[in-house]
Enzyme design. Structure first.
Site, short mmCIF file in Angstrom:
data_model
loop_
_atom_site.label_atom_id
_atom_site.label_comp_id
_atom_site.label_asym_id
_atom_site.label_seq_id
_atom_site.Cartn_x
_atom_site.Cartn_y
_atom_site.Cartn_z
N MET A 1 -9.04 -36.74 -72.94
CA MET A 1 -8.00 -35.74 -73.03
C MET A 1 -8.31 -34.81 -74.20
O MET A 1 -8.11 -35.19 -75.35
CB MET A 1 -6.64 -36.42 -73.22
CG MET A 1 -5.54 -35.45 -73.56
SD MET A 1 -3.90 -36.16 -73.67
CE MET A 1 -3.99 -37.10 -75.16
N PRO A 2 -8.79 -33.62 -73.96
CA PRO A 2 -9.04 -32.66 -75.05
C PRO A 2 -7.73 -32.24 -75.72
O PRO A 2 -6.72 -31.99 -75.05
CB PRO A 2 -9.68 -31.47 -74.34
CG PRO A 2 -10.25 -32.03 -73.09
CD PRO A 2 -9.32 -33.12 -72.68
N PHE A 3 -7.78 -32.18 -77.04
CA PHE A 3 -6.66 -31.72 -77.84
C PHE A 3 -7.17 -30.55 -78.68
O PHE A 3 -8.05 -30.73 -79.52
CB PHE A 3 -6.14 -32.84 -78.74
CG PHE A 3 -4.94 -32.45 -79.55
CD1 PHE A 3 -3.67 -32.59 -79.03
CD2 PHE A 3 -5.08 -31.93 -80.82
CE1 PHE A 3 -2.55 -32.23 -79.78
CE2 PHE A 3 -3.98 -31.57 -81.58
CZ PHE A 3 -2.71 -31.71 -81.05
N ARG A 40 -4.42 -30.52 -73.94
CA ARG A 40 -3.30 -30.21 -74.82
C ARG A 40 -3.71 -29.10 -75.77
O ARG A 40 -4.80 -29.12 -76.33
CB ARG A 40 -2.89 -31.43 -75.65
CG ARG A 40 -2.62 -32.68 -74.83
CD ARG A 40 -1.38 -32.50 -73.96
NE ARG A 40 -1.04 -33.74 -73.27
CZ ARG A 40 -1.30 -33.96 -71.98
NH1 ARG A 40 -1.93 -33.06 -71.25
NH2 ARG A 40 -0.93 -35.09 -71.41
#
EC number: 5.3.2.-
Length: 66
Positions: A1-3, A40
């Protein structure tokens, strides 16, 4: 999940900020193949009086422009 966490000086329109979110999301999808719904993005806006480079704030730089 890239933030993706971005800090920028206050002063941009809601439309500009929305465009930035979309383009950052698009870039993450393209660059790492992450599912769009897993990305995100947080935008943190800082007052121009609270951000300085070389002991000069952004507000001071803006005020000094002709």
């Amino acid at each position: 999940m890239p933030f993706i966490d971005v800090t920028l000086a206050e002063g941009r329109s809601p439309e500009q900020l929305r465009t930035l979110i979309t383009k950052l999301t698009d870039a993450a999808v393209e660059a790492v193949g992450a599912p769009r719904e897993s990305i995100r993005v947080v935008l943190r806006e800082v007052p121009p009086t609270h951000w300085a480079a070389g002991d000069v704030t952004i507000a001071e730089r803006r005020a000094a422009r002709p």
